[in-house]
Design a protein around this motif. Structure first.
Motif, mmCIF file in Angstrom:
data_model
loop_
_atom_site.group_PDB
_atom_site.id
_atom_site.type_symbol
_atom_site.label_atom_id
_atom_site.label_comp_id
_atom_site.label_asym_id
_atom_site.label_seq_id
_atom_site.Cartn_x
_atom_site.Cartn_y
_atom_site.Cartn_z
ATOM 1 N N UNK A 100 -5.182 -69.694 6.952
ATOM 2 C CA UNK A 100 -5.179 -70.340 8.265
ATOM 3 C C UNK A 100 -4.078 -71.387 8.379
ATOM 4 N N UNK A 101 -3.782 -72.061 7.270
ATOM 5 C CA UNK A 101 -2.813 -73.156 7.293
ATOM 6 C C UNK A 101 -1.403 -72.735 6.904
ATOM 7 N N UNK A 102 -1.238 -71.482 6.470
ATOM 8 C CA UNK A 102 0.059 -71.033 5.954
ATOM 9 C C UNK A 102 0.554 -71.985 4.873
ATOM 10 N N UNK A 103 -0.358 -72.338 3.946
ATOM 11 C CA UNK A 103 -0.058 -73.303 2.891
ATOM 12 C C UNK A 103 -0.839 -72.913 1.644
ATOM 13 N N UNK A 132 4.484 -87.448 0.010
ATOM 14 C CA UNK A 132 4.772 -87.994 1.327
ATOM 15 C C UNK A 132 4.352 -86.996 2.401
ATOM 16 N N UNK A 133 3.670 -87.466 3.425
ATOM 17 C CA UNK A 133 3.207 -86.645 4.542
ATOM 18 C C UNK A 133 2.390 -85.436 4.061
ATOM 19 N N UNK A 134 1.270 -85.688 3.387
ATOM 20 C CA UNK A 134 0.474 -84.575 2.850
ATOM 21 C C UNK A 134 -0.193 -83.742 3.939
ATOM 22 N N UNK A 135 -0.392 -82.478 3.620
ATOM 23 C CA UNK A 135 -1.185 -81.579 4.455
ATOM 24 C C UNK A 135 -2.573 -81.475 3.831
ATOM 25 N N UNK A 136 -3.585 -81.877 4.566
ATOM 26 C CA UNK A 136 -4.964 -81.848 4.081
ATOM 27 C C UNK A 136 -5.804 -81.053 5.065
#
Length: 202
Positions: A100-103, A132-136
């Motif tokens: 879903x997150x493409x991560x 820096x600027x994490x995706x959670x």
């Protein structure tokens, strides 16, 4: 930094263009949400750790667990979290979330709110291990709970969002730098909630 895919055509809920807050209410079906809730409640090795607040150690107002790759060690509020190995049910949910997150994620923090008095205080997920600027990405299961957000400097600038079972909340960009979030107490609420925040530890 991985961004939420443009194909979702979703706009951040925050007025700050550099801070991403995205919400998908029906990420999972009700049947899936119920299944994951009951499996995780019984299979996860829940703990109640002590955190340091203003120099004092107090028990966390909820149960937690930390799972991930062997090198995904995480420290917050004076707690050093050594990851437990992934269990199949959690790997399954991680894969759905990654798609879903493409991560990709190498760890997950699980919180078990046993009733309305269990909570999460105001904080930012800005530990150095997150980069820096994490995706959670946070998946909610069980009872609906209110998610509060406020600007770190201008605390009058805030919003509230009810996180439904089976929903997906994504935080990215400068959100952890400029915004705080919390799950407040709800004394009259008796229902249980589990949420899983998938992260990448560097």
């Amino acid at each position: 930094m991985a961004d939420y895919p443009d194909t979702k055509e979703m706009k951040s809920l925050l007025p700050d263009a550099s801070a991403g807050l995205f919400y998908e209410a029906d990420f999972l079906t009700q049947e899936q949400a119920d299944y994951y809730f009951h499996q995780l409640k019984s299979e996860v090795a829940w703990e109640q750790k002590a955190i340091r607040i203003f120099g004092k150690e107090v028990p966390e107002p909820r149960l937690t667990a930390w799972y991930g790759d062997a090198n995904a060690i995480y420290t917050y509020s004076g707690i050093k979290m050594q990851p437990r190995p992934w269990i199949p049910i959690l790997q399954d949910l991680k894969q759905l979330t990654e798609t879903a997150c493409a991560a990709t994620f190498n760890s997950g923090l699980l919180n078990y709110y046993r009733q309305g008095n269990d909570s999460m205080g105001w904080h930012r997920d800005n530990e150095k291990e997150l980069g820096k600027e994490p995706l959670i990405a946070s998946v909610s299961l069980g009872s609906t709970r209110t998610f509060q957000v406020r600007h770190y400097q201008d605390k009058r600038n805030k919003l509230e969002l009810d996180l439904a079972p089976g929903s997906l909340l994504i935080m990215s960009g400068t959100m952890q730098e400029n915004w705080q979030h919390a799950i407040p107490k709800r004394k009259k609420l008796e229902g249980e909630r589990i949420n899983i925040t998938f992260r990448t530890i560097f």
